[in-house]
Design a protein around this motif. Structure first.
Motif, mmCIF file in Angstrom:
data_model
loop_
_atom_site.group_PDB
_atom_site.id
_atom_site.type_symbol
_atom_site.label_atom_id
_atom_site.label_comp_id
_atom_site.label_asym_id
_atom_site.label_seq_id
_atom_site.Cartn_x
_atom_site.Cartn_y
_atom_site.Cartn_z
ATOM 1 N N PHE A 322 0.831 -1.184 0.000
ATOM 2 C CA PHE A 322 0.000 0.000 0.000
ATOM 3 C C PHE A 322 0.881 1.255 0.000
ATOM 4 C CE2 PHE A 322 -2.872 -3.251 1.409
ATOM 5 C CZ PHE A 322 -4.135 -2.827 1.024
ATOM 6 N N GLU A 323 0.265 2.377 -0.333
ATOM 7 C CA GLU A 323 1.007 3.638 -0.400
ATOM 8 C C GLU A 323 1.675 3.962 0.937
ATOM 9 O OE1 GLU A 323 -1.588 6.723 -1.698
ATOM 10 O OE2 GLU A 323 -2.128 5.717 -3.564
ATOM 11 N N ASP A 324 2.868 4.526 0.837
ATOM 12 C CA ASP A 324 3.630 5.000 2.010
ATOM 13 C C ASP A 324 3.979 3.895 2.997
ATOM 14 O OD1 ASP A 324 3.404 7.668 1.034
ATOM 15 O OD2 ASP A 324 1.420 7.846 1.967
ATOM 16 N N THR A 325 4.060 2.650 2.528
ATOM 17 C CA THR A 325 4.426 1.541 3.419
ATOM 18 C C THR A 325 5.621 0.759 2.875
ATOM 19 O OG1 THR A 325 2.967 -0.062 2.305
ATOM 20 C CG2 THR A 325 2.002 1.257 4.105
ATOM 21 N N TRP A 326 6.388 1.348 1.974
ATOM 22 C CA TRP A 326 7.461 0.593 1.327
ATOM 23 C C TRP A 326 8.591 1.538 0.893
ATOM 24 C CZ3 TRP A 326 8.846 1.918 -3.641
ATOM 25 C CH2 TRP A 326 7.939 2.754 -4.321
ATOM 26 N N LYS A 327 9.731 0.922 0.504
ATOM 27 C CA LYS A 327 10.857 1.661 -0.063
ATOM 28 C C LYS A 327 11.676 0.692 -0.914
ATOM 29 C CE LYS A 327 13.515 0.833 4.160
ATOM 30 N NZ LYS A 327 14.173 1.462 5.330
ATOM 31 N N TYR A 328 12.451 1.239 -1.824
ATOM 32 C CA TYR A 328 13.344 0.404 -2.615
ATOM 33 C C TYR A 328 14.594 0.079 -1.801
ATOM 34 C CZ TYR A 328 10.566 1.535 -6.765
ATOM 35 O OH TYR A 328 9.554 1.676 -7.673
ATOM 36 N N ALA A 329 15.082 -1.134 -1.995
ATOM 37 C CA ALA A 329 16.286 -1.557 -1.282
ATOM 38 C C ALA A 329 17.069 -2.539 -2.148
ATOM 39 C CB ALA A 329 15.914 -2.197 0.058
ATOM 40 N N ARG A 330 18.274 -2.842 -1.712
ATOM 41 C CA ARG A 330 19.124 -3.758 -2.478
ATOM 42 C C ARG A 330 19.552 -4.933 -1.606
ATOM 43 N NH1 ARG A 330 21.150 -2.816 -7.155
ATOM 44 N NH2 ARG A 330 20.899 -0.557 -6.941
ATOM 45 N N VAL A 331 19.509 -6.135 -2.207
ATOM 46 C CA VAL A 331 19.962 -7.335 -1.524
ATOM 47 C C VAL A 331 20.625 -8.250 -2.545
ATOM 48 C CG1 VAL A 331 17.696 -8.442 -1.807
ATOM 49 C CG2 VAL A 331 19.287 -9.295 -0.077
ATOM 50 N N ASN A 332 21.815 -8.731 -2.223
ATOM 51 C CA ASN A 332 22.570 -9.617 -3.117
ATOM 52 C C ASN A 332 22.717 -9.035 -4.521
ATOM 53 O OD1 ASN A 332 22.763 -11.537 -1.029
ATOM 54 N ND2 ASN A 332 20.815 -12.480 -1.625
ATOM 55 N N GLY A 333 22.898 -7.727 -4.580
ATOM 56 C CA GLY A 333 23.131 -7.067 -5.859
ATOM 57 C C GLY A 333 21.885 -6.789 -6.684
ATOM 58 N N ALA A 334 20.697 -7.132 -6.169
ATOM 59 C CA ALA A 334 19.454 -6.912 -6.912
ATOM 60 C C ALA A 334 18.533 -5.987 -6.128
ATOM 61 C CB ALA A 334 18.756 -8.240 -7.186
ATOM 62 N N ASN A 344 1.197 -3.535 6.074
ATOM 63 C CA ASN A 344 0.508 -4.058 4.896
ATOM 64 C C ASN A 344 -0.438 -5.191 5.251
ATOM 65 O OD1 ASN A 344 1.386 -2.997 2.018
ATOM 66 N ND2 ASN A 344 3.152 -2.804 3.389
ATOM 67 N N LYS A 345 -0.031 -6.007 6.215
ATOM 68 C CA LYS A 345 -0.903 -7.087 6.681
ATOM 69 C C LYS A 345 -2.202 -6.513 7.254
ATOM 70 C CE LYS A 345 -0.863 -10.946 10.001
ATOM 71 N NZ LYS A 345 0.000 -11.696 10.958
ATOM 72 N N GLU A 346 -2.072 -5.495 8.080
ATOM 73 C CA GLU A 346 -3.242 -4.872 8.697
ATOM 74 C C GLU A 346 -4.126 -4.181 7.661
ATOM 75 O OE1 GLU A 346 -4.192 -1.344 11.968
ATOM 76 O OE2 GLU A 346 -2.245 -2.371 12.006
ATOM 77 N N LEU A 347 -3.509 -3.431 6.751
ATOM 78 C CA LEU A 347 -4.270 -2.707 5.731
ATOM 79 C C LEU A 347 -4.979 -3.665 4.768
ATOM 80 C CD1 LEU A 347 -1.702 0.118 4.927
ATOM 81 C CD2 LEU A 347 -3.985 0.448 5.920
ATOM 82 N N LEU A 348 -4.304 -4.749 4.403
ATOM 83 C CA LEU A 348 -4.900 -5.706 3.470
ATOM 84 C C LEU A 348 -6.077 -6.434 4.098
ATOM 85 C CD1 LEU A 348 -4.907 -7.065 0.740
ATOM 86 C CD2 LEU A 348 -3.152 -8.653 1.569
ATOM 87 N N GLN A 349 -5.933 -6.847 5.346
ATOM 88 C CA GLN A 349 -7.046 -7.526 6.011
ATOM 89 C C GLN A 349 -8.238 -6.587 6.182
ATOM 90 O OE1 GLN A 349 -6.258 -9.916 9.429
ATOM 91 N NE2 GLN A 349 -4.418 -10.842 8.581
ATOM 92 N N GLU A 350 -7.973 -5.343 6.484
ATOM 93 C CA GLU A 350 -9.054 -4.370 6.611
ATOM 94 C C GLU A 350 -9.747 -4.156 5.265
ATOM 95 O OE1 GLU A 350 -11.796 -1.668 7.850
ATOM 96 O OE2 GLU A 350 -10.525 -2.964 9.094
ATOM 97 N N TYR A 351 -8.954 -4.108 4.206
ATOM 98 C CA TYR A 351 -9.513 -3.909 2.866
ATOM 99 C C TYR A 351 -10.389 -5.079 2.436
ATOM 100 C CZ TYR A 351 -9.674 -2.994 -2.167
ATOM 101 O OH TYR A 351 -10.078 -2.772 -3.464
#
Length: 356
Positions: A322-334, A344-351
């Motif tokens: 959902f909006e404003d609940t994430w960011k880009y990151a890097r792991v193992n070069g990807a 997101n768990k709470e927002l999705l269940q509510e939705y």
């Protein structure tokens, strides 16, 4: 007077015979539909009890990821995952109690196996269809393919679309249920090649596209080009396939998943136009070879009737994270999408289960 009574009895007899013929025809169509739809469940993945050794109170800790400023160049791109054959299984779906008896959740998977790729393909499209019988509404939720999640049973974190490579539809459903506290038990699987055939079988789909989207489609399709201006057009299977795969409009997977939900809505609107059991049965028969599912025929027919023949049926759509609940990151070069899992768990269940 006697002649009049005889005529009335004769007319009633004719009506009764006609009614009986209609009933037999309807029952025949329903039986035909049931038999045909049952074939879609061939080799269906089984639902089993969750092994006690796989029950953990919390998954392994979220790994520390390197945050990325801006949009990385390699996001939403295919990654050459090193998959050890020993790690690849056809996992069963773990039995999960229903959260709400009125809500049925179905995972729709668009498989994308590359010609030179061995083993399971990736789940290039992951979309949850959640139908609330009581409210007579459905919700489509797209899971972005690069979302970084816990893969249960493998004791690792990875992009959500890799679950399909490691354990097929069973592990994919278990992964989503584990991370988001859901109760998915049903699935529908097709692949991009078959989706193209499905659209052509239906005679095309009406979709609204922007000028840039029309130009993008034309750049990949040599015949039946679209006017390069905003409008609603009848797209053939090849054009719809290009539209669904389009991630070049500057918004990456956010835009691509939005277009995929748009196509799903177009499928629904196409079915609504028929409002005929016979026609829908013929369509189901023609689409049979392109889809696999574990949904029983009775449930499929009931869901189809509820959606197609209801005048007040409502279909909505969102994306996870959902909006404003994430960011880009890097792991193992990807690059991946790192989300606030609990939010997101709470927002999705509510939705899905709340009153939104």
């Amino acid at each position: 007077m006697t002649k009049i009574r005889k005529k009335k009895r004769s007319a009633i007899k004719v009506l009764l015979i006609a009614a009986a013929v209609i009933c037999v025809a309807v029952i025949g169509v329903a039986g035909f539909a049931h038999a045909k739809l049952s074939q879609m469940q061939k080799e269906a993945v089984q639902i089993t009890s969750k092994p006690t050794e796989n029950i953990v109170s919390t998954p392994i800790p979220t790994p520390s990821l390197e945050p990325i400023e801006g949009t990385p160049d390699d996001i939403d791109q295919d990654h050459d995952d090193e998959v050890d054959p020993a790690d690849v299984n056809e996992d069963p779906i773990y039995d999960t109690d229903a959260i709400d008896e009125n809500v049925i959740n179905i995972l729709i998977v668009g498989e994308d196996t590359r010609p030179n790729e061995s083993g399971q393909g990736r789940s290039d499209t992951l979309m949850l269809l959640s139908y609330n019988r009581e409210a007579n509404e459905a919700k489509l939720v797209s899971f972005l393919r690069d979302t970084y999640v816990y893969i249960p049973g493998h004791e690792k974190w990875n992009r959500i679309n890799t679950a399909y490579r490691f354990g097929g539809i069973g592990l994919t459903i278990n992964t989503i249920n584990e991370n988001f506290g859901l109760d998915i038990q049903y699935y529908i699987i097709t692949d991009f090649v078959n989706m193209q055939k499905i659209v052509d079988t239906l005679g095309g789909l009406e979709l609204q596209v922007t000028q840039k989207e029309a130009a993008y489609i034309n750049s990949y399709v040599s015949s039946n080009t679209l006017p390069e201006e905003k409008g609603t057009y009848l797209l053939n299977g090849e054009q719809v396939l290009v539209h669904c795969r389009n991630r070049k409009m500057g918004d990456g997977d956010w835009g691509r998943t939005s277009r995929q939900r748009q196509v799903m809505l177009a499928f629904f609107n196409r079915a609504k136009k028929e409002r005929s059991v016979e026609t829908l049965t013929l369509l189901a028969n023609s689409l049979l070879e392109y889809v696999s599912t574990n949904i029983d025929a009775t449930t499929l027919i009931k869901l189809g009737i509820d959606a197609v023949f209801s005048d007040n049926f409502d279909l909505q759509g969102r994306a996870v994270p959902f909006e404003d609940t994430w960011k880009y990151a890097r792991v193992n070069g990807a690059s991946v999408i790192q989300m606030d899992l609990e939010a997101n768990k709470e927002l999705l269940q509510e939705y899905l289960f709340g009153n939104e």
